[in-house]
Design a protein around this motif. Structure first.
Motif, PDB file in Angstrom:
ATOM      1  N   CYS A  11       0.866  -1.184   0.000  1.00 52.55           N
ATOM      2  CA  CYS A  11       0.000   0.000   0.000  1.00 52.55           C
ATOM      3  C   CYS A  11       0.898   1.229   0.000  1.00 52.55           C
ATOM      4  O   CYS A  11       2.073   1.134  -0.381  1.00 52.55           O
ATOM      5  N   GLY A  13       1.537   3.790   2.765  1.00 58.55           N
ATOM      6  CA  GLY A  13       2.343   4.030   3.964  1.00 58.55           C
ATOM      7  C   GLY A  13       2.844   2.779   4.656  1.00 58.55           C
ATOM      8  O   GLY A  13       3.722   2.836   5.514  1.00 58.55           O
ATOM      9  N   ASN A  14       2.262   1.629   4.322  1.00 59.97           N
ATOM     10  CA  ASN A  14       2.556   0.342   4.979  1.00 59.97           C
ATOM     11  C   ASN A  14       2.220   0.389   6.469  1.00 59.97           C
ATOM     12  O   ASN A  14       2.868  -0.265   7.286  1.00 59.97           O
ATOM     13  N   ILE A  15       1.200   1.200   6.811  1.00 61.65           N
ATOM     14  CA  ILE A  15       0.767   1.227   8.213  1.00 61.65           C
ATOM     15  C   ILE A  15      -0.726   0.932   8.366  1.00 61.65           C
ATOM     16  O   ILE A  15      -1.212   0.838   9.491  1.00 61.65           O
ATOM     17  N   CYS A  16      -1.478   0.817   7.273  1.00 63.87           N
ATOM     18  CA  CYS A  16      -2.921   0.503   7.390  1.00 63.87           C
ATOM     19  C   CYS A  16      -3.284  -0.730   6.549  1.00 63.87           C
ATOM     20  O   CYS A  16      -3.441  -1.830   7.072  1.00 63.87           O
ATOM     21  N   ARG A  17      -3.439  -0.528   5.242  1.00 62.89           N
ATOM     22  CA  ARG A  17      -4.044  -1.573   4.416  1.00 62.89           C
ATOM     23  C   ARG A  17      -3.177  -2.808   4.240  1.00 62.89           C
ATOM     24  O   ARG A  17      -3.650  -3.938   4.413  1.00 62.89           O
ATOM     25  N   ASP A  48       7.370   7.780   4.506  1.00 63.39           N
ATOM     26  CA  ASP A  48       6.944   8.617   5.637  1.00 63.39           C
ATOM     27  C   ASP A  48       6.858   7.889   6.978  1.00 63.39           C
ATOM     28  O   ASP A  48       7.007   8.505   8.025  1.00 63.39           O
ATOM     29  N   PRO A 127      -7.596   4.754   4.289  1.00 59.77           N
ATOM     30  CA  PRO A 127      -8.462   5.174   5.401  1.00 59.77           C
ATOM     31  C   PRO A 127      -7.843   6.262   6.272  1.00 59.77           C
ATOM     32  O   PRO A 127      -8.466   6.760   7.209  1.00 59.77           O
ATOM     33  N   TRP A 128      -6.632   6.660   5.975  1.00 62.57           N
ATOM     34  CA  TRP A 128      -5.784   7.451   6.881  1.00 62.57           C
ATOM     35  C   TRP A 128      -6.437   8.747   7.339  1.00 62.57           C
ATOM     36  O   TRP A 128      -6.417   9.095   8.519  1.00 62.57           O
ATOM     37  N   TYR A 129      -7.062   9.513   6.429  1.00 61.44           N
ATOM     38  CA  TYR A 129      -7.598  10.835   6.792  1.00 61.44           C
ATOM     39  C   TYR A 129      -9.058  10.800   7.221  1.00 61.44           C
ATOM     40  O   TYR A 129      -9.608  11.811   7.630  1.00 61.44           O
TER      41      TYR A 129
END
Ligand code: 4NP
Length: 157
Positions: A11, A13-17, A48, A127-129
């Motif tokens: 994805c 950022g590699n922190i959600c999806r 980031d 979904p980040w924002y």
């Protein structure tokens, strides 16, 4: 494609999806007694959030649904194009980045929404924002597609 054994989710950022997809697919394969036959990982297209655990909102959403995410964010590399058999992006931008990285290599690149949705491969939205409902929606989409992906992987083996 033969039967892929090394699967990388990608994805932004590699922190959600993608860490969610990694954890969900691993769980689904474990439920089939097949997780030790696969290597599953995830990576992002931007730098980031390198070194961070997954977003707290994503981890909480997953935990409520019985999935534990444990991943440290990293960026996708050209080496990944040689190490993995199947690379699964979340949207069309990821696919473009991955195809550029892959060049002439034979790695198979797909969009997660292609699995389980024969007629229309939807993007899994960032979904980040947004609010928590966005994380729930991402979970539902990832869960549904990973179910179809696990089914397909195990049928091919
Ligand atoms: P992900 O979500 O790609 O699902 O990990 C994002 C997280 C952070 C950013 C973008 C997407 N960001 O630009 O910081």
């Amino acid at each position: 494609m033969g039967s892929p054994r090394r699967i990388l989710f990608v994805c932004t950022g590699n922190i959600c999806r993608s860490p969610l997809a990694e954890a969900v697919l691993r769980k689904k394969l474990a439920e089939r007694g097949a997780d030790d036959r696969y290597e599953i990982d995830s990576a992002g297209t931007v730098t980031d959030h390198l070194g961070e655990q997954a977003d707290t909102r994503m981890r909480r959403t997953a935990a409520r649904r019985g999935v534990r995410i444990n991943h440290v964010a990293r960026r996708v590399t050209t080496h990944d194009m040689e190490r993995f058999d199947l690379i699964v992006g979340m949207d069309d931008r990821h696919l473009r980045t991955l195809r550029a990285l892959a060049g002439r290599r034979s790695v198979v690149i797909r969009k997660l929404g292609e699995f389980g949705n024969a007629s229309r491969a939807a993007d899994v939205p960032d979904p980040w924002y947004g609010g928590m409902e966005g994380f729930e929606r991402v979970f539902d989409m990832v869960d549904q597609s990973c179910e179809a992906l696990a089914e397909w992987l195990e049928q091919g083996s």
